[in-house]
Scaffold this motif. Structure first.
Motif, PDB file in Angstrom:
ATOM      1  N   UNK A 322       0.858  -1.171   0.000  1.00  0.00           N
ATOM      2  CA  UNK A 322       0.000   0.000   0.000  1.00  0.00           C
ATOM      3  C   UNK A 322       0.893   1.218   0.000  1.00  0.00           C
ATOM      4  N   UNK A 323       0.539   2.238  -0.739  1.00  0.00           N
ATOM      5  CA  UNK A 323       1.404   3.414  -0.839  1.00  0.00           C
ATOM      6  C   UNK A 323       0.565   4.677  -0.879  1.00  0.00           C
ATOM      7  N   UNK A 324       0.960   5.654  -0.092  1.00  0.00           N
ATOM      8  CA  UNK A 324       0.270   6.933  -0.013  1.00  0.00           C
ATOM      9  C   UNK A 324       1.298   8.049  -0.133  1.00  0.00           C
ATOM     10  N   UNK A 325       1.007   9.031  -0.965  1.00  0.00           N
ATOM     11  CA  UNK A 325       1.933  10.158  -1.132  1.00  0.00           C
ATOM     12  C   UNK A 325       1.171  11.470  -0.993  1.00  0.00           C
ATOM     13  N   UNK A 337       4.311   6.822   2.108  1.00  0.00           N
ATOM     14  CA  UNK A 337       3.764   6.365   3.382  1.00  0.00           C
ATOM     15  C   UNK A 337       3.147   4.976   3.222  1.00  0.00           C
ATOM     16  N   UNK A 338       3.256   4.200   4.285  1.00  0.00           N
ATOM     17  CA  UNK A 338       2.637   2.887   4.297  1.00  0.00           C
ATOM     18  C   UNK A 338       1.240   2.910   4.889  1.00  0.00           C
ATOM     19  N   UNK A 344      -2.014  11.657   6.509  1.00  0.00           N
ATOM     20  CA  UNK A 344      -2.949  12.694   6.982  1.00  0.00           C
ATOM     21  C   UNK A 344      -2.303  13.533   8.084  1.00  0.00           C
ATOM     22  N   UNK A 345      -1.594  12.876   8.981  1.00  0.00           N
ATOM     23  CA  UNK A 345      -0.951  13.595  10.085  1.00  0.00           C
ATOM     24  C   UNK A 345       0.128  14.556   9.604  1.00  0.00           C
ATOM     25  N   UNK A 346       0.708  14.252   8.444  1.00  0.00           N
ATOM     26  CA  UNK A 346       1.823  15.059   7.928  1.00  0.00           C
ATOM     27  C   UNK A 346       1.360  16.156   6.983  1.00  0.00           C
ATOM     28  N   UNK A 347       0.290  15.928   6.253  1.00  0.00           N
ATOM     29  CA  UNK A 347      -0.145  16.855   5.210  1.00  0.00           C
ATOM     30  C   UNK A 347      -0.528  18.216   5.785  1.00  0.00           C
ATOM     31  N   UNK A 348      -0.278  19.246   4.980  1.00  0.00           N
ATOM     32  CA  UNK A 348      -0.650  20.597   5.361  1.00  0.00           C
ATOM     33  C   UNK A 348      -1.915  21.047   4.658  1.00  0.00           C
ATOM     34  N   UNK A 349      -2.359  22.243   4.975  1.00  0.00           N
ATOM     35  CA  UNK A 349      -3.553  22.804   4.344  1.00  0.00           C
ATOM     36  C   UNK A 349      -3.346  22.894   2.831  1.00  0.00           C
ATOM     37  N   UNK A 350      -4.333  22.425   2.076  1.00  0.00           N
ATOM     38  CA  UNK A 350      -4.289  22.506   0.630  1.00  0.00           C
ATOM     39  C   UNK A 350      -3.536  21.392  -0.055  1.00  0.00           C
ATOM     40  N   UNK A 351      -2.911  20.502   0.714  1.00  0.00           N
ATOM     41  CA  UNK A 351      -2.185  19.376   0.109  1.00  0.00           C
ATOM     42  C   UNK A 351      -3.158  18.313  -0.388  1.00  0.00           C
ATOM     43  N   UNK A 352      -2.698  17.517  -1.345  1.00  0.00           N
ATOM     44  CA  UNK A 352      -3.486  16.401  -1.855  1.00  0.00           C
ATOM     45  C   UNK A 352      -2.821  15.090  -1.459  1.00  0.00           C
ATOM     46  N   UNK A 353      -3.625  14.185  -0.909  1.00  0.00           N
ATOM     47  CA  UNK A 353      -3.139  12.857  -0.523  1.00  0.00           C
ATOM     48  C   UNK A 353      -3.629  11.845  -1.558  1.00  0.00           C
ATOM     49  N   UNK A 354      -2.684  11.155  -2.195  1.00  0.00           N
ATOM     50  CA  UNK A 354      -3.022  10.133  -3.196  1.00  0.00           C
ATOM     51  C   UNK A 354      -2.773   8.759  -2.598  1.00  0.00           C
ATOM     52  N   UNK A 355      -3.791   7.885  -2.674  1.00  0.00           N
ATOM     53  CA  UNK A 355      -3.723   6.569  -2.062  1.00  0.00           C
ATOM     54  C   UNK A 355      -3.756   5.508  -3.169  1.00  0.00           C
ATOM     55  N   UNK A 356      -2.718   4.678  -3.228  1.00  0.00           N
ATOM     56  CA  UNK A 356      -2.651   3.621  -4.225  1.00  0.00           C
ATOM     57  C   UNK A 356      -3.570   2.481  -3.842  1.00  0.00           C
ATOM     58  N   UNK A 357      -3.975   1.642  -4.800  1.00  0.00           N
ATOM     59  CA  UNK A 357      -4.826   0.481  -4.472  1.00  0.00           C
ATOM     60  C   UNK A 357      -4.143  -0.416  -3.435  1.00  0.00           C
ATOM     61  N   UNK A 358      -4.941  -0.995  -2.558  1.00  0.00           N
ATOM     62  CA  UNK A 358      -4.404  -1.869  -1.539  1.00  0.00           C
ATOM     63  C   UNK A 358      -5.328  -1.924  -0.347  1.00  0.00           C
ATOM     64  N   UNK A 359      -5.014  -2.742   0.613  1.00  0.00           N
ATOM     65  CA  UNK A 359      -5.793  -2.856   1.836  1.00  0.00           C
ATOM     66  C   UNK A 359      -5.038  -2.176   2.961  1.00  0.00           C
ATOM     67  N   UNK A 360      -5.669  -1.223   3.609  1.00  0.00           N
ATOM     68  CA  UNK A 360      -5.004  -0.432   4.632  1.00  0.00           C
ATOM     69  C   UNK A 360      -5.680  -0.694   5.988  1.00  0.00           C
TER      70      UNK A 360
END
Length: 360
Positions: A322-325, A337-338, A344-360
């Motif tokens: 699983x991969x998140x950037x 990120x795994x 989410x804890x790291x992202x700032x205002x206005x950032x985009x979090x992209x989540x790759x396919x997988x089970x988290x």
């Protein structure tokens, strides 16, 4: 007519006597040091009842008497000693002759020491090497350089003592270092292999291949190096990072990380400047090739605080459970990120979090 039967009988008798003599001589070899293995081969066996130039009961005694380019064959057993190499031992091959793990070097502190007074062409093959206190099992430190050091087929155990927190193997100055097919285990607070020191590169051309790491903290801590190949290794159980590159301004050249498995830790690959925590003073960066690796069950698969890697390239050329950037201001940040929550804890205002396919 001449009687030929008596001559034939005498010949048979002489052959029989010769055979019995050979058998008797062979029996004499079993518990003593009478056999001659050649001046460049020394046999070590703690069961020998007598010793000579080529037969010893301790490994250190063999090192002390060995000529250059010697082969020291250590028979099975546990050797409770700390051994030390010097430049007098250049060209030495130290081998567990009965197979990997058959011979154990067990020391209360610093099982194997290489005094860095320009030691060259040393191979240590097939031992279990362990210490009982908080010191490293293998240490090569000092001002002189160790060249062409090979550790192969060893089981390196550090930190069996209650306060153990050091590296299983520590080397600070080396050229052409090969670590192949070893198993490295430490306590819950110990590092696996620590290569180089802060500052200008002191270790060049290191090959770390087909090793098993099960350590408490960092499996590999690399700093002050030039040109490293890390391939076909299995990293597991690390508390901090599997492969940590610290003081990255002094990690230079080609850093190839391929076909490894990074499983179950805080960070699979960690790249940062230990002094500043960022890349603001980084004078020179290495070229990282990260491909064909398998990242599984890490909090952060790859963390690069120096922005020196191509995150998109790493994402497309490796396998992740699983991969998140995070994309900030149109740029993908250099951490993979795994877990979604960590992103989410790291992202700032206005950032985009992209989540790759997988089970988290």
């Amino acid at each position: 007519m001449r009687d030929r039967s008596r001559g034939a009988g005498r010949a048979v008798f002489l052959v029989a006597v010769m055979l019995l003599s050979v058998v008797a001589m062979g029996v004499g070899f079993a518990g003593s040091a009478a056999a001659n293995h050649g001046s460049n081969v020394i046999v070590v066996d703690d069961d020998f009842t007598t010793t000579n130039a080529t037969h010893k009961t301790s490994i250190q005694a063999a090192l002390d008497s060995a000529p250059k380019d010697a082969t020291i064959e250590v028979r099975s057993g546990e050797y409770n000693e700390s051994i030390s190499f010097s430049s007098d031992d250049n060209g030495t091959t130290l081998t567990s002759v009965d197979g990997p793990g058959a011979a154990t070097i067990n020391a209360s502190s610093l099982a194997v020491k290489l005094r860095n007074d320009h030691i060259r062409n040393v191979t240590i093959d097939g031992f279990e090497i362990k210490t009982e206190d908080s010191s490293s099992s293998i240490v090569a430190t000092g001002s002189g350089q160790v060249s062409n050091l090979t550790l192969v087929n060893n089981t390196i155990v550090s930190g069996s003592g209650s306060s153990a927190n050091n590296s299983a193997f520590l080397i600070t100055v080396s050229h052409n270092l090969s670590l192949i097919n070893n198993s490295v285990t430490t306590s819950s607070s110990g590092d696996g292999i620590n290569i180089g020191v802060s500052g200008d590169p002191t270790v060049t051309n290191a090959v770390i291949k087909s090793n098993e790491f099960n350590v408490g903290d960092e499996a590999l801590k690399i700093q002050g190096v030039m040109d490293v190949t890390i391939t076909d290794n299995n990293f597991s159980g690390y508390g901090d990072a599997a492969a940590e590159f610290a003081d990255t301004g002094n990690v230079t050249g080609d850093i190839d990380i391929q076909n490894n498995q990074f499983r179950g830790g805080s960070a699979g690959i960690l790249i940062y400047n230990e002094s500043t925590g960022d890349a603001s003073t980084t004078a020179e960066k290495a070229t990282f090739t990260i491909s064909s690796n398998d990242f599984d069950d890490n909090t952060r698969h790859v963390r690069d605080d120096t922005d020196g890697i191509d995150t998109a390239n790493v994402l497309s050329n490796n396998e992740f459970d699983g991969a998140t950037v995070i994309t900030s201001s149109g740029t993908i940040q250099s951490t993979i990120y795994g877990t979604v929550q960590d992103a989410i804890n790291t992202a700032g205002d206005g950032d985009t979090i992209s989540v790759a396919p997988g089970t988290y």
